[in-house]
Design an enzyme around this catalytic site. Sequence first.
Site, mmCIF file in Angstrom:
data_model
loop_
_atom_site.group_PDB
_atom_site.id
_atom_site.type_symbol
_atom_site.label_atom_id
_atom_site.label_comp_id
_atom_site.label_asym_id
_atom_site.label_seq_id
_atom_site.Cartn_x
_atom_site.Cartn_y
_atom_site.Cartn_z
ATOM 1 N N ARG A 1 -5.719 10.771 -0.315
ATOM 2 C CA ARG A 1 -6.011 10.745 -1.459
ATOM 3 C C ARG A 1 -6.806 11.137 -2.416
ATOM 4 O O ARG A 1 -6.901 12.044 -2.893
ATOM 5 C CB ARG A 1 -4.424 9.622 -2.184
ATOM 6 C CG ARG A 1 -3.450 10.190 -1.703
ATOM 7 C CD ARG A 1 -2.234 9.195 -1.585
ATOM 8 N NE ARG A 1 -2.641 7.604 -1.127
ATOM 9 C CZ ARG A 1 -2.220 6.587 -1.969
ATOM 10 N NH1 ARG A 1 -2.779 6.108 -2.950
ATOM 11 N NH2 ARG A 1 -2.829 5.044 -0.862
ATOM 12 N N HIS B 1 1.019 -1.066 -0.058
ATOM 13 C CA HIS B 1 -0.282 0.043 0.525
ATOM 14 C C HIS B 1 0.682 0.879 -0.204
ATOM 15 O O HIS B 1 1.942 1.201 0.764
ATOM 16 C CB HIS B 1 -0.767 0.210 1.501
ATOM 17 C CG HIS B 1 -1.760 1.028 1.208
ATOM 18 N ND1 HIS B 1 -2.063 2.050 1.919
ATOM 19 C CD2 HIS B 1 -3.680 0.938 1.083
ATOM 20 C CE1 HIS B 1 -2.753 2.708 0.950
ATOM 21 N NE2 HIS B 1 -4.162 1.912 1.126
HETATM 22 O O1 MEZ Z 1 -9.200 -2.417 -0.194
HETATM 23 C C1 MEZ Z 1 -8.171 -1.210 0.991
HETATM 24 O O2 MEZ Z 1 -7.234 -1.887 0.762
HETATM 25 C C2 MEZ Z 1 -8.570 0.046 1.147
HETATM 26 C C3 MEZ Z 1 -9.866 0.666 0.685
HETATM 27 C C4 MEZ Z 1 -7.236 0.491 1.793
HETATM 28 C C5 MEZ Z 1 -7.085 2.019 2.214
HETATM 29 O O3 MEZ Z 1 -6.427 2.599 1.486
HETATM 30 O O4 MEZ Z 1 -8.590 2.374 3.053
#
Ligand code: MEZ
Length: 556
Positions: free
Chosen positions: A346, A326
Site C-alpha cells: 500500500r 493487520h
Molecule cells: O511492522 C509491521 O508489522 C510491518 C511493517 C508489517 C508489514 O506490513 O510488512
Amino acid sequence: MAYTYELKRFIRRVEETRPERLAKRKEGYVFPKMSLVEKENRLRMFHPSYKEGSLQELKIGPSKGYGVPPEICEILEAWSRIDPDRIDLSKVDFETDVLIIGGGGAGTAAALLVQENGVKVTIATKLRHGDANTMMAEGGIQVASQPGKDSPYYHYLDTMGGGHFANVPQLVYTLVTQAPSVLYWLEGLGAMFDKNADGSFKVLHLGGTCRKRVHVAADITGAEIMRTIRDEARNRKGIEVLEFLPAVELILNEHGHCAGAILYNLETEEYHLVKAKAVILATGGSGRLHIGGFMTTNHYGATGDGLVLGYRAGLEVCLLHTTQYHPTGAIFPEQAEGLLITEKFRGAGAHLLNIDGDQFVFEREPRDACASSIIRECVQVGKGIPTPAGKVGVWLDTPMIDLIHGERALIKNFIGKYKIFKRYEIDITKEPILIYPTLHYQNGGLKFNETGETVIPGLYAAGEVTGGVQGENRLGGNSLLDVLVFGRIAGQNAAHYAKGRAKDGRFTLDHVRKFHKELEEMGVDRKRISPILLPDYSNPLVREHQLTTTYEGTLR
Ligand code: MEZ
C-alpha cells in the site's frame, strides 16, 4: 490454486477502474483521509477489540479487574505445567549469569549486548534459534535517518498518535531516539537494506507516518535482520543457545528476586532447572491464540508464554485490551489464509478495492482504522468479494505497482510474496490479491520501564511480550525497532545487574503455590494449563480420546 472463473470475473471490474485510478494518482490524487471523529466511530463500530464482549475481566493475579481478550484470560488464569512440590530446587542443571527466554529478535539482540558486557549468557528457546515473529516481518523498520526531512520528534508524534496516546511517553522517547543508532549497528553487523543509487537508504511511508521513514530489505526485512543478528550470536564465543527448551516457570529467590527458570524439553519431556543472576523475558506475542477467531500472521510458537510466566511471578499486564489486526492478510487461496501481505504494497501504491473495483479507504490510515474500514466494507456495506471457501474479502490491487514504478518494480521489491503466489498460479504483477484483516500483533503485555526492568529485581523484558511502547495500536515498522532497541537495553542492563546488584538466595516456587491457591478458590478447571507452548489444531473429538501427557499437562 489459481483464481476461479468466478473470481476472475470480479477481477475484470478491478481492471476496468484501474486506468482512471492510475491517471488520478499520477495527477496527485489521494483518497480522502478519515477525520479523527470518523476514525473513532469506525473503530467503535467495526474493530474486533471494541466489540461488546471482546474483553473479560481478570479475576486473579496482579491485574485483577482489568479486561483482556478471553483467550488471554484463559492462559493467564490457568494452572502451571509443574507441581511445585515435585520440583527439586537443589538440583541445578544449567548455570549462567543472564538467562534469556526467547530466541527471536529481542532475545538475540539482548544476548549480543550481554556478551559484550563480559558475562555469561544463555538463550533458551522453544523452537529453533530465530523461529519468531521477527524472522517473518516483511515491510520494514522505522528510523528517522533523513536529517532535514525527518527527526525523532516526528517519529515520536506519529507513534503516539497511532497508539491513541495510550503509549508510555518515556518508552516512546527511548524507541525513537535510539532508532538511528540501532540502524547503524545493524549495518555494521552486515544487514543489507535497500539503497538508492547514491548509497543513501531507500525510505518509504507506511500507515500513520508523516515522513518517509521505513527502511526495508525488499519484503523480507525481518529475515535479513534476524539472519544478521543470529549469525553474529552464533559466531561469538560465550553465547550458549538451548533449542527446543521452552521456559514453563520462573524461579524467584527468598529475597523476591528472579533467580532462573524451569525449562521443559519438548522432545524428552524432562524438566531442567537453570540458575541465573538475571533473566530477560523475550518470548514474543500471542497470535496463535487466534483471538476473536482470526487467522494470524504469527509464527507457530507465538502462544503468549512470557505473559503467563511474568504474570504468575507477580508482574502486571497493560494495554492488552486492544489487539492488532493487520489490514491485509491473504484469504485466497485457502491454504494461504492469514498470511501477511505487507503494508509496503500500500505504501507503494496498491489500492484497496471493493467488489465494484472502487476505493473505499485511504490505504495508509493507521492499521486499526484501515482494518475496521475493510471489515465495514465487507460486513455492513456488503461490497466484499466472496471466496469459494465462504469467506469475504476485498482486493489489494498489486498490479498498480509496476504501472506506477515501472516494469519489474513489484518483483524487485516484493520478491517474497511474488514467489509464494506464483506457486498458487497467481501472478500478482497482473492479478490483485484477495485480503481480509488478520491477527498480527499483541499491542500490550507485561509492564516494564525504559531500562528494560520490571518490578521484580533481576527480571527484565523486551519486545512483543511487553506493553507500553505501542499504546493501543502499533504503527507498521515499529516492532522490528522495538525488539532491537529494548532487546539491547535489556541485555546491557541485565549484564550490569548480574555483575553488581544480583543477590544469591534460596530458590522458591512459592509464587506458583500462591497462584494455584487463588485458582483453587476460583474453581478453575485443573485441565486448564499454561503456558500452552504450541497451538493445538487437532480435532476436538480426537483430542477427547487422547488423554496423553500433552493434554493432561505434564509434571502434575
Ligand atoms: O511492522 C509491521 O508489522 C510491518 C511493517 C508489517 C508489514 O506490513 O510488512
